[in-house]
Design an enzyme around this catalytic site. Structure first.
Site, PDB file in Angstrom:
ATOM      1  N   ARG A 172       3.309 -11.968   3.239  1.00 45.66           N
ATOM      2  CA  ARG A 172       2.407 -12.175   2.104  1.00 45.66           C
ATOM      3  C   ARG A 172       3.184 -12.463   0.825  1.00 45.66           C
ATOM      4  NH1 ARG A 172      -2.872  -8.143   2.821  1.00 45.66           N
ATOM      5  NH2 ARG A 172      -3.506  -9.026   4.842  1.00 45.66           N
ATOM      6  N   SER A 184       0.867  -1.165   0.000  1.00 44.60           N
ATOM      7  CA  SER A 184       0.000   0.000   0.000  1.00 44.60           C
ATOM      8  C   SER A 184       0.908   1.221   0.000  1.00 44.60           C
ATOM      9  CB  SER A 184      -0.882  -0.038   1.250  1.00 44.60           C
ATOM     10  OG  SER A 184      -1.906   0.914   1.155  1.00 44.60           O
TER      11      SER A 184
END
Length: 428
Positions: free
Chosen positions: A392, A354
């Site tokens: 992730r 992000s």
RNA sequence: GGAGGGGUGGCAGAGUGGUCGAAUGUACCUGACUCGAAAUCAGGCGUAGGUGUAAGCCUACCGUGGGUUCGAAUCCCACCCCCUCCGCCA
């Protein structure tokens, strides 16, 4: 923190921006407070000026050996009114501060309209999702098959949403972090930072995590009655490097990269992503932070997002780049790109990075300013982005690089970090 | 954890109750001198806020928060941070 001048002079602009976020705001209490503040502040300062003048007179009269009684009498009458005004002003200012501090940032004009993630706009798609001639396993099956992910141990040791990694999977996780740090420092010009994992409340206020989002944090009490928080992201300690500073504009941009564990209480996400290591209380992340002048920040957002994309491309992981809509952005952001990596087992893209421009929102909270030669200090701009979330990324590598027998090929760029291990092999 | 010392402007460093937002030096900016620079001389040079069309005027800030006082950088209390020594420790 928004510019309080903007609230005073163009409340309709603020209201319109917040409406785009789906956050209606009633500015009536603010305007009432402002009106009071103005009146009380002027009055207080007048009284202070009068007291200062008289006190100076007393000093001068005493020096000349003259009678000070009449002046003393007048100033004595000021005392109570002054004290009352000062107290009232302090309360008003605190209320105004608190009000402004809980208003989120305004979305940039380029941010898409939308209430929630359904309104996010895909701006780019890179790579082709791999096809398998077998049914791809998810990272939980793969990791357990490799003897490298032990969810049961994590639960036993700490509780749910904690995972233990072992052996070559743990090494792969470490390799990913090393690789990312090396790329950002040697190819993208970032300075590596090692930062505290526990921070004080002021730092969290600076980045916008406090006071509104305390329930997302792990809090650590100390015996002296104070407390610290475990960092939810390296953004917090790294951005706060410039808190309270006035930087020479010529020294900007500052580009920092920092690898830390991140701790999130994930309150309010019960039942979400409970399987595997997608949503954990503790995960590692490589965070990029840029401190720039206001003129630089929009170019910097594109650049910084590109730096995160570089990691995905070098790892040959398919991803897409999403421009978050106004309603889906975080509290402090003026604009955010999410990078979403392809996860074969879920047959979808999942957030892995992000990247946001906060403009002056965090800088105002932190009182972080820059000054061009001969100019006035003004709030600088801050940005940050994950480059990338390590856990992730590990999930993405396991799932995208899997083979029919449950083994996993090590991505080419990670080989130097893997000590000759080119394939992770399942246990018998 | 114990003992001691200290936190003042970009930096250094005075200032222990009264025209102190703060001497002085240095750095920096402007001007003069110079072909130019250095040196020298003169002036300027903190942050935030209020008010005013403006020049300006006013307020707050000497680590932070309280207190004493007509008046606090200066006195009192608490806290934070830094340094030195001792103890403990990866």
């Amino acid at each position: 923190m928004l510019d309080i001048q903007l609230l005073r002079t163009q409340p309709e602009v603020v209201a319109a921006g917040l409406a785009r976020r789906g956050a209606a705001i009633d500015l009536t209490p603010f305007e009432a407070l402002e009106a009071q503040r103005k009146q009380v502040q002027t009055q207080t300062q007048d009284l202070q000026a009068r007291r200062n003048t008289l006190s100076k007179q007393i000093g001068m009269l005493k020096a000349k050996g003259e009678d000070v009684a009449p002046v003393m009498a007048e100033v004595a009458g000021l005392g109570d009114a002054l004290k009352a005004n000062e107290d009232k002003l302090a309360v008003l200012l605190a209320e105004l501060d608190a009000f402004v501090a809980q208003i989120p940032n305004l979305p940039h004009e380029s941010v898409p309209e939308g209430r929630d993630e359904a309104g996010n706009v895909e701006v780019l798609r890179w790579g082709v999702p791999p096809t398998f001639d077998f049914k791809p396993q998810d990272h939980v099956e793969l990791g357990e098959g490799l003897g490298g992910l032990d969810f049961a141990a994590g639960v036993k040791i700490a509780g749910s949403r904690f995972t233990l990694m072992k052996g070559e999977v743990a090494r792969l996780h470490r390799a990913l972090a090393q690789f990312m740090l090396d790329v950002h420092t040697t190819e993208h010009g970032y300075t590596e930072i090692y930062a505290p994992y526990l921070v004080n409340p002021d730092s969290l206020f600076g980045t916008g995590n406090l006071p509104k989002f305390e329930e997302d944090l792990f809090r650590v009490e100390r015996s002296d009655g104070t407390h610290l928080y475990l960092i939810p992201t390296a953004e917090v300690p790294v951005t706060n490097i410039v808190r309270g500073e006035i930087l020479d504009a010529a020294s900007l941009p500052l580009k920092f990269v920092c690898h830390t564990p991140c701790f999130r209480s994930e309150a309010g996400s019960y039942g979400k992503d409970t399987r595997g290591m997608i949503r954990q209380h503790q995960f590692d992340k490589i965070e990029m932070v840029q401190i720039v002048t206001p003129e630089m920040s929009w170019d910097a957002l594109e650049e910084l997002t590109g730096h995160a994309e570089t990691i995905l491309r070098k790892l040959a992981l398919p991803y897409r780049k999403m421009a978050l809509c106004a309603g889906d952005m975080g509290f402090s952001a003026a604009k955010t790109y999410d990078l979403e990596v392809w996860l074969p087992a879920q047959n979808t893209y999942r957030e892995i990075s992000s990247c946001s421009n906060f403009e002056a929102f965090q800088a105002r909270r932190m009182q972080a300013r820059c000054r061009a030669k001969g100019g006035k200090p003004r709030p600088l701009h801050t940005l940050n982005g994950s480059g990338l979330a390590v856990g992730r990324t590990l999930v993405a590598v396991l799932e995208n690089y899997q083979r029919a027998d449950g083994s996993v090929t090590v991505p080419e760029v990670l080989l130097p970090y893997m000590g000759g291990v080119a394939v992770l092999t399942p246990l018998r």
